[in-house]
Design a protein around this motif. Structure first.
Motif, PDB file in Angstrom:
ATOM      1  N   ASP A  16      22.834 -29.227 -45.893  1.00  0.00           N
ATOM      2  CA  ASP A  16      24.287 -29.387 -45.856  1.00  0.00           C
ATOM      3  C   ASP A  16      24.833 -28.967 -47.220  1.00  0.00           C
ATOM      4  N   LEU A  17      26.108 -28.576 -47.244  1.00  0.00           N
ATOM      5  CA  LEU A  17      26.743 -28.293 -48.533  1.00  0.00           C
ATOM      6  C   LEU A  17      26.681 -29.514 -49.436  1.00  0.00           C
ATOM      7  N   ASP A  18      26.713 -30.693 -48.829  1.00  0.00           N
ATOM      8  CA  ASP A  18      26.514 -31.945 -49.549  1.00  0.00           C
ATOM      9  C   ASP A  18      25.023 -32.283 -49.477  1.00  0.00           C
ATOM     10  N   ALA A  19      24.278 -31.860 -50.489  1.00  0.00           N
ATOM     11  CA  ALA A  19      22.825 -32.027 -50.474  1.00  0.00           C
ATOM     12  C   ALA A  19      22.410 -33.489 -50.388  1.00  0.00           C
ATOM     13  N   ALA A  20      23.190 -34.371 -51.013  1.00  0.00           N
ATOM     14  CA  ALA A  20      22.863 -35.793 -50.973  1.00  0.00           C
ATOM     15  C   ALA A  20      22.994 -36.341 -49.560  1.00  0.00           C
ATOM     16  N   LEU A  21      23.997 -35.856 -48.827  1.00  0.00           N
ATOM     17  CA  LEU A  21      24.172 -36.293 -47.444  1.00  0.00           C
ATOM     18  C   LEU A  21      22.999 -35.817 -46.596  1.00  0.00           C
ATOM     19  N   ALA A  22      22.585 -34.569 -46.780  1.00  0.00           N
ATOM     20  CA  ALA A  22      21.444 -34.050 -46.030  1.00  0.00           C
ATOM     21  C   ALA A  22      20.191 -34.878 -46.303  1.00  0.00           C
ATOM     22  N   GLU A  23      19.980 -35.226 -47.563  1.00  0.00           N
ATOM     23  CA  GLU A  23      18.808 -36.034 -47.918  1.00  0.00           C
ATOM     24  C   GLU A  23      18.882 -37.411 -47.277  1.00  0.00           C
ATOM     25  N   ARG A  24      20.088 -37.994 -47.257  1.00  0.00           N
ATOM     26  CA  ARG A  24      20.241 -39.334 -46.671  1.00  0.00           C
ATOM     27  C   ARG A  24      19.984 -39.312 -45.165  1.00  0.00           C
ATOM     28  N   VAL A  25      20.555 -38.329 -44.458  1.00  0.00           N
ATOM     29  CA  VAL A  25      20.343 -38.223 -43.014  1.00  0.00           C
ATOM     30  C   VAL A  25      18.866 -37.968 -42.719  1.00  0.00           C
ATOM     31  N   ALA A  26      18.250 -37.107 -43.510  1.00  0.00           N
ATOM     32  CA  ALA A  26      16.831 -36.822 -43.313  1.00  0.00           C
ATOM     33  C   ALA A  26      15.987 -38.079 -43.487  1.00  0.00           C
ATOM     34  N   THR A  27      16.305 -38.855 -44.507  1.00  0.00           N
ATOM     35  CA  THR A  27      15.566 -40.103 -44.745  1.00  0.00           C
ATOM     36  C   THR A  27      15.771 -41.084 -43.603  1.00  0.00           C
ATOM     37  N   GLU A  28      17.003 -41.227 -43.140  1.00  0.00           N
ATOM     38  CA  GLU A  28      17.312 -42.163 -42.057  1.00  0.00           C
ATOM     39  C   GLU A  28      16.610 -41.792 -40.749  1.00  0.00           C
ATOM     40  N   GLN A  29      16.468 -40.478 -40.502  1.00  0.00           N
ATOM     41  CA  GLN A  29      15.902 -40.043 -39.223  1.00  0.00           C
ATOM     42  C   GLN A  29      14.452 -39.578 -39.321  1.00  0.00           C
ATOM     43  N   GLY A  30      13.876 -39.638 -40.521  1.00  0.00           N
ATOM     44  CA  GLY A  30      12.497 -39.210 -40.689  1.00  0.00           C
ATOM     45  C   GLY A  30      12.322 -37.704 -40.580  1.00  0.00           C
ATOM     46  N   LEU A  31      13.286 -36.947 -41.110  1.00  0.00           N
ATOM     47  CA  LEU A  31      13.274 -35.491 -41.045  1.00  0.00           C
ATOM     48  C   LEU A  31      12.939 -34.900 -42.415  1.00  0.00           C
ATOM     49  N   GLN A  32      12.782 -33.585 -42.446  1.00  0.00           N
ATOM     50  CA  GLN A  32      12.680 -32.861 -43.696  1.00  0.00           C
ATOM     51  C   GLN A  32      14.077 -32.359 -44.070  1.00  0.00           C
ATOM     52  N   HIS A  33      14.290 -32.073 -45.354  1.00  0.00           N
ATOM     53  CA  HIS A  33      15.572 -31.518 -45.765  1.00  0.00           C
ATOM     54  C   HIS A  33      15.345 -30.408 -46.786  1.00  0.00           C
ATOM     55  N   ALA A  34      16.275 -29.467 -46.796  1.00  0.00           N
ATOM     56  CA  ALA A  34      16.250 -28.367 -47.750  1.00  0.00           C
ATOM     57  C   ALA A  34      17.390 -28.576 -48.751  1.00  0.00           C
ATOM     58  N   PRO A  35      17.253 -28.077 -49.975  1.00  0.00           N
ATOM     59  CA  PRO A  35      18.283 -28.316 -50.986  1.00  0.00           C
ATOM     60  C   PRO A  35      19.601 -27.614 -50.694  1.00  0.00           C
ATOM     61  N   ASP A  36      19.546 -26.516 -49.914  1.00  0.00           N
ATOM     62  CA  ASP A  36      20.765 -25.799 -49.551  1.00  0.00           C
ATOM     63  C   ASP A  36      20.480 -24.972 -48.302  1.00  0.00           C
TER      64      ASP A  36
END
Length: 342
Positions: free
Chosen positions: A32-52
């Motif tokens: 996500d453009l908001d990298a912190a939001l992407a990291e939070r959603v990934a953590t909540e759902q057990g997913l991987q996330h990319a920095p951008d």
């Protein structure tokens, strides 16, 4: 299958959760453009996330899902096509008609499959209505009534970038009318009014709208939309023919009450959001996309399908603004061509 998803707002997080539950999906990576939001959603759902998102697209994906804000759809779809990645894109594919036309041509010149997110095509009720029309069960179809009534309006900040009620809300009805009937819209007459929050009018939009569509075989369609349906999220379609009629959404969740004495239908409860109303359809839609991405089936909803629905919405906005009927021939479906000079 490794699927990347760009945009983890409400619908993005919802789609990410749905994808993780599909048998065909091994891994979901979000950005996500908001990298912190992407990291939070990934953590909540057990997913991987990319920095951008650029990193996400270059990370070896089998498929890509676009659920960002509308303004980012076109650029991301272009990137995905260039990278050769099968893509699912939420509607609309672009914010303007010209860009939608350009993307239609680009997609059709490419071998990369693109699946546009009109989830009603995967709802069991709408599919049953389509089958009734195709089989001749209803006889000659003479009229349809389509409606999309949101329980409550979106946040005020959303409206200026939404494209207006016809492009944002009724566009689903315009697509499903094409899907169910197999016919194109020929003319429209549309109107709208505001009786709610002032931010709709301030953005040049309306909170309640209606359109009369005439299809290319003479069938009449009425389509209504509102941001204020306090009884519940109300999405329905009625198809009326010479031998019978059928209704989609006519069940105990109906956000409508009878004025007749002794009538207890519907029992309730009503749906409170589009995600609740179309939960099964969204899962079926993303399952179908996995088949598209794997090369097992062609796209069931192409960029050209999205263009046709968008053109109808454009015609409705023009009709509302100029208070006149608009023929679909007035709304282009191809780039303007400059005449060669001698």
């Amino acid at each position: 299958m490794r699927i990347g998803l760009a945009g983890v707002g409400r619908i993005g997080a919802f789609h990410a959760s749905t994808l993780t539950g599909l048998d065909a999906v091994d891994e979901v990576v979000v950005a996500d453009l908001d990298a912190a939001l992407a990291e939070r959603v990934a953590t909540e759902q057990g997913l991987q996330h990319a920095p951008d998102i650029d990193t996400l697209l270059g990370s070896g994906l089998d498929a890509f899902v676009i659920t960002t804000a509308t303004t980012a759809h076109a650029a991301l779809l272009r990137q995905a096509l260039a990278a050769g990645i099968p893509t699912f894109c939420e509607k609309p594919v672009a914010a303007t008609l010209d860009e939608t036309i350009a993307l239609t041509e680009l997609s059709e010149a490419s071998e990369v499959p693109v699946h546009i997110g009109f989830q009603r095509r995967f709802d069991t009720g709408y599919r049953r209505a389509r089958a009734a029309v195709e089989s001749g069960e209803l006889g000659t179809i003479h009229a349809l009534r389509a409606l999309t009534h949101d329980q409550e309006p979106p946040h005020a900040a959303y409206i200026p970038t939404s494209g207006g009620i016809f492009r944002d809300c009724s566009v689903h009805d315009f697509d499903i009318v094409r899907y169910v009937t197999g016919h194109e819209v020929a003319t429209v007459y549309a109107t709208g009014e505001n009786k709610g929050a002032e931010f709709f009018g301030a953005a040049g939009d309306v909170d309640t709208a209606a359109a009369v569509l005439t299809l290319d075989d003479g069938t009449l369609v009425t389509a209504t939309a509102t941001r204020y349906s306090g009884g519940g999220h109300d999405v329905r379609l009625e198809v009326m023919g010479s031998d019978g009629s059928i209704a989609v959404g006519l069940d105990d969740s109906l956000a409508l009450r009878s004025a007749e004495e002794g009538v207890t239908f519907p029992a309730g409860p009503a749906h409170r959001s589009f995600m609740q109303r179309f939960l099964g359809a969204y899962r079926a839609e993303l399952t179908a996309f996995c088949d598209v991405a794997a090369g097992r089936t062609p796209s069931p909803c192409t960029v050209r399908d999205a263009l046709q629905a968008f053109r109808t919405a454009e015609a409705c906005e023009l009709s509302r603004a100029q208070r006149r009927p608009v023929a679909m021939s007035e709304i282009p479906d191809a780039p303007a061509r400059t005449k060669a000079t001698a």
